[in-house]
Design a protein around this motif. Structure first.
Motif, PDB file in Angstrom:
ATOM      1  N   GLY A 256       0.806  -1.363   0.090  1.00  0.00           N
ATOM      2  CA  GLY A 256       0.201   0.030  -0.083  1.00  0.00           C
ATOM      3  C   GLY A 256       0.810   1.027   0.395  1.00  0.00           C
ATOM      4  N   CYS A 257       2.194   0.783  -0.447  1.00  0.00           N
ATOM      5  CA  CYS A 257       2.955   2.176  -0.532  1.00  0.00           C
ATOM      6  C   CYS A 257       3.467   1.757  -2.390  1.00  0.00           C
ATOM      7  CB  CYS A 257       3.705   2.841   0.480  1.00  0.00           C
ATOM      8  SG  CYS A 257       5.258   3.467   0.242  1.00  0.00           S
ATOM      9  N   THR A 258       3.377   3.129  -3.405  1.00  0.00           N
ATOM     10  CA  THR A 258       4.223   2.930  -4.105  1.00  0.00           C
ATOM     11  C   THR A 258       5.211   3.180  -4.871  1.00  0.00           C
ATOM     12  OG1 THR A 258       3.679   5.608  -4.686  1.00  0.00           O
ATOM     13  CG2 THR A 258       1.981   3.933  -5.432  1.00  0.00           C
ATOM     14  N   GLU A 259       6.648   2.639  -3.425  1.00  0.00           N
ATOM     15  CA  GLU A 259       8.021   2.420  -3.341  1.00  0.00           C
ATOM     16  C   GLU A 259       8.156   0.747  -3.558  1.00  0.00           C
ATOM     17  OE1 GLU A 259       6.957   5.795  -2.531  1.00  0.00           O
ATOM     18  OE2 GLU A 259       8.394   6.342  -4.067  1.00  0.00           O
ATOM     19  N   VAL A 260       7.527   0.261  -2.041  1.00  0.00           N
ATOM     20  CA  VAL A 260       7.167  -1.304  -1.774  1.00  0.00           C
ATOM     21  C   VAL A 260       7.525  -1.907  -2.965  1.00  0.00           C
ATOM     22  CG1 VAL A 260       6.469  -3.097  -0.493  1.00  0.00           C
ATOM     23  CG2 VAL A 260       6.402  -0.130   0.076  1.00  0.00           C
ATOM     24  N   PRO A 261       6.644  -1.936  -3.965  1.00  0.00           N
ATOM     25  CA  PRO A 261       6.891  -3.084  -5.225  1.00  0.00           C
ATOM     26  C   PRO A 261       8.223  -2.782  -5.558  1.00  0.00           C
ATOM     27  CG  PRO A 261       4.240  -2.019  -5.213  1.00  0.00           C
ATOM     28  CD  PRO A 261       5.512  -1.186  -4.288  1.00  0.00           C
ATOM     29  N   LEU A 262       8.418  -2.017  -6.004  1.00  0.00           N
ATOM     30  CA  LEU A 262      10.381  -1.842  -6.544  1.00  0.00           C
ATOM     31  C   LEU A 262      11.551  -2.084  -5.630  1.00  0.00           C
ATOM     32  CD1 LEU A 262      10.273   2.727  -7.079  1.00  0.00           C
ATOM     33  CD2 LEU A 262       9.599   0.685  -8.385  1.00  0.00           C
ATOM     34  N   ALA A 263      10.799  -2.950  -4.041  1.00  0.00           N
ATOM     35  CA  ALA A 263      11.615  -3.412  -3.957  1.00  0.00           C
ATOM     36  C   ALA A 263      11.393  -4.599  -3.804  1.00  0.00           C
ATOM     37  CB  ALA A 263      12.794  -2.662  -2.305  1.00  0.00           C
ATOM     38  N   PHE A 264      10.069  -5.347  -3.481  1.00  0.00           N
ATOM     39  CA  PHE A 264       9.491  -6.257  -3.448  1.00  0.00           C
ATOM     40  C   PHE A 264       9.447  -6.965  -4.725  1.00  0.00           C
ATOM     41  CE2 PHE A 264       5.637  -8.702  -2.261  1.00  0.00           C
ATOM     42  CZ  PHE A 264       5.697  -9.262  -1.205  1.00  0.00           C
ATOM     43  N   ASP A 265       9.263  -8.390  -4.719  1.00  0.00           N
ATOM     44  CA  ASP A 265       8.955  -9.740  -5.826  1.00  0.00           C
ATOM     45  C   ASP A 265       8.533 -10.767  -5.451  1.00  0.00           C
ATOM     46  OD1 ASP A 265       9.406 -11.150  -8.419  1.00  0.00           O
ATOM     47  OD2 ASP A 265      11.055 -11.644  -7.240  1.00  0.00           O
ATOM     48  N   PRO A 266       6.964 -10.698  -5.762  1.00  0.00           N
ATOM     49  CA  PRO A 266       6.387 -12.065  -5.197  1.00  0.00           C
ATOM     50  C   PRO A 266       6.441 -13.180  -5.739  1.00  0.00           C
ATOM     51  CG  PRO A 266       5.257 -10.052  -6.519  1.00  0.00           C
ATOM     52  CD  PRO A 266       6.475  -9.965  -6.745  1.00  0.00           C
ATOM     53  N   ALA A 267       6.997 -13.107  -6.121  1.00  0.00           N
ATOM     54  CA  ALA A 267       7.742 -13.969  -6.552  1.00  0.00           C
ATOM     55  C   ALA A 267       8.437 -14.977  -5.333  1.00  0.00           C
ATOM     56  CB  ALA A 267       8.375 -14.580  -7.672  1.00  0.00           C
ATOM     57  N   GLU A 268       9.039 -13.895  -4.729  1.00  0.00           N
ATOM     58  CA  GLU A 268      10.493 -13.840  -3.979  1.00  0.00           C
ATOM     59  C   GLU A 268       9.081 -14.695  -1.878  1.00  0.00           C
ATOM     60  OE1 GLU A 268      13.184 -11.701  -3.231  1.00  0.00           O
ATOM     61  OE2 GLU A 268      14.371 -12.123  -5.189  1.00  0.00           O
ATOM     62  N   VAL A 269       8.219 -14.340  -2.241  1.00  0.00           N
ATOM     63  CA  VAL A 269       6.946 -14.907  -0.961  1.00  0.00           C
ATOM     64  C   VAL A 269       6.270 -15.929  -0.996  1.00  0.00           C
ATOM     65  CG1 VAL A 269       7.625 -12.437   0.084  1.00  0.00           C
ATOM     66  CG2 VAL A 269       5.611 -13.252  -1.315  1.00  0.00           C
ATOM     67  N   SER A 270       5.754 -16.272  -0.176  1.00  0.00           N
ATOM     68  CA  SER A 270       4.922 -17.434  -0.244  1.00  0.00           C
ATOM     69  C   SER A 270       3.496 -17.213   0.419  1.00  0.00           C
ATOM     70  CB  SER A 270       5.411 -18.669   1.095  1.00  0.00           C
ATOM     71  OG  SER A 270       5.261 -18.140   1.895  1.00  0.00           O
ATOM     72  N   TYR A 271       3.137 -15.953   0.138  1.00  0.00           N
ATOM     73  CA  TYR A 271       2.115 -15.776   0.626  1.00  0.00           C
ATOM     74  C   TYR A 271       1.795 -14.546  -0.473  1.00  0.00           C
ATOM     75  CZ  TYR A 271       4.776 -11.152   2.185  1.00  0.00           C
ATOM     76  OH  TYR A 271       5.766 -10.624   2.792  1.00  0.00           O
ATOM     77  N   PRO A 272       0.134 -14.550  -0.033  1.00  0.00           N
ATOM     78  CA  PRO A 272      -0.778 -13.193  -1.939  1.00  0.00           C
ATOM     79  C   PRO A 272      -0.228 -11.924  -0.897  1.00  0.00           C
ATOM     80  CG  PRO A 272      -1.900 -14.310  -0.642  1.00  0.00           C
ATOM     81  CD  PRO A 272      -0.754 -15.133   0.023  1.00  0.00           C
ATOM     82  N   SER A 273       0.569 -11.581  -2.124  1.00  0.00           N
ATOM     83  CA  SER A 273       0.441  -9.921  -2.129  1.00  0.00           C
ATOM     84  C   SER A 273      -1.084  -8.776  -3.495  1.00  0.00           C
ATOM     85  CB  SER A 273       1.791  -9.533  -2.112  1.00  0.00           C
ATOM     86  OG  SER A 273       2.283  -9.511  -2.850  1.00  0.00           O
TER      87      SER A 273
END
Lengths: 237, 237
Positions: free
Chosen positions: A202-219
């Motif tokens: 819920g911050c547009t900076e977060v997806p720049l340092a978050f790869d959904p493929a690297e976690v086991s939960y939905p985002s």
């Protein structure tokens, strides 16, 4: 494909909060548009205005209000021919109603669009985690949007929130490394452990340092969700 | 650092030719600006107008002129408060003098900036290769800029130029693969073999599928060079 886009449809982007997030949003606009040549793409007018005062500081620390600069930037987009405005900054949506009053074109709502996508993709979820800037968390913009739908918003503990805030600042300074990624990932994991069925970026900076493929939960990527809404508007016959 | 940027300085970007190249240009603007927080960045007004008719088709195939749409887009940027205009499309610079006549703010010249950078970085070069769209090659915009400096422009043979044109189209369609990269790399190598001391990436799509680290010869990225000029203007006290 150019017939898909009415010639007058210009997406306005009230950006610069921060510039990298606006860049990412524009990238999504381009990649979500089916196009084989330049002319298949949609017109986009971007005002990247990084001089807009800090939103979190205004909300949480009584800093200078970003509202006058937000309104002036929105008006520039309207005067420039934009038919709709998208604001790729969640925290700025605390001022959404006030911005909407000052322009005569629609302004998309990143919070509302993210709620709709959450309900579409995960209709059974009753608790959702929120990784966001402090201004978004304390202003309760997501809480107010989701409570009437019977969805509880879980936010990080104080230490985690401080780490998230610091990591957002690092992304804004161009620093994306293992530490920033790990901060967002592990905060999300703890929200899942608290009972969240998914996590809102819920911050547009977060997806720049978050790869959904690297976690086991939905985002849910609020930047991409807002871009989908903008492109759907532009391509509407 | 915000003192570095006078508050009124807004970089105007006449973009959309194509959108990916404009995205790349904006990315360079951001990364070339020294910034630790949002407010250190410079204001940028981008009109990504992909409906501007194809420049190469207008120059080489008698297609519809992009000039009216180029002028209208430039005027929108001027009305929106831009203090300078950058056009991240080399071929569009065939129309530069005509665009300049229609606005009262300066319009940067990607060809002239690339010439200056070539002379600064490689003062002894007398022959330079050009990888560019057909419209840029046949219109002679680089030849006219470099001939008075005693620098000869070498262009690809007919087969290579056709392959380059096709690869540029692929990049515009979002296709960047081994084939497109190989086309640009090998064309550059043949220009070097013809006697060029360096190769100008004279189309803003080319750097999207060209990694200077993958070749053994020097290259000049016209997108990045134009961004350097725009940022230097914005940060001038």
């Amino acid at each position: 494909m150019s017939e898909q886009s009415a010639p007058g449809r210009v997406i306005g982007i009230l950006g610069g909060m921060g510039p990298e997030a606006t860049l990412d949003f524009y990238r999504h606009i381009i990649s979500l548009t089916p196009a084989a040549k330049d002319q298949d793409h949609v017109r986009v007018l971007i005002y990247s205005n990084p001089k807009i005062p800090d939103r979190t500081k205004a909300i949480a620390e009584n800093g200078p209000s970003p509202l006058p600069e937000l309104i002036e930037t929105a008006r520039t987009l309207e005067r420039g021919g934009a038919g709709i405005i998208a604001i790729p900054c969640n925290t700025a949506h605390y001022f959404l109603a006030q911005i909407r009053k000052e322009v005569s074109i629609p302004v998309l709502d990143i919070i509302g669009e993210t709620r709709l996508e959450l309900q579409r993709a995960y209709p059974d979820i009753r608790k959702v985690g929120l990784i966001a800037a402090l201004g978004t968390v304390v202003s309760g913009v997501y809480h107010r949007a989701l409570a009437p739908e019977g969805i509880e918003v879980l936010v990080p503990g104080e230490d985690d929130q401080q780490a998230v805030q610091k990591a957002i600042g690092q992304v804004k300074a161009g620093v994306v490394n293992k530490g920033t990624r790990e901060t967002f990932q592990s905060t999300g994991k703890r929200l899942i452990d608290m009972g969240a069925g998914a996590v809102i970026l819920g911050c547009t900076e977060v997806p720049l340092a978050f790869d959904p493929a690297e976690v086991s939960y939905p985002s849910l990527n609020s930047t991409r969700i807002l871009a989908q809404a903008a492109v759907a508007w532009a391509l509407r016959p």
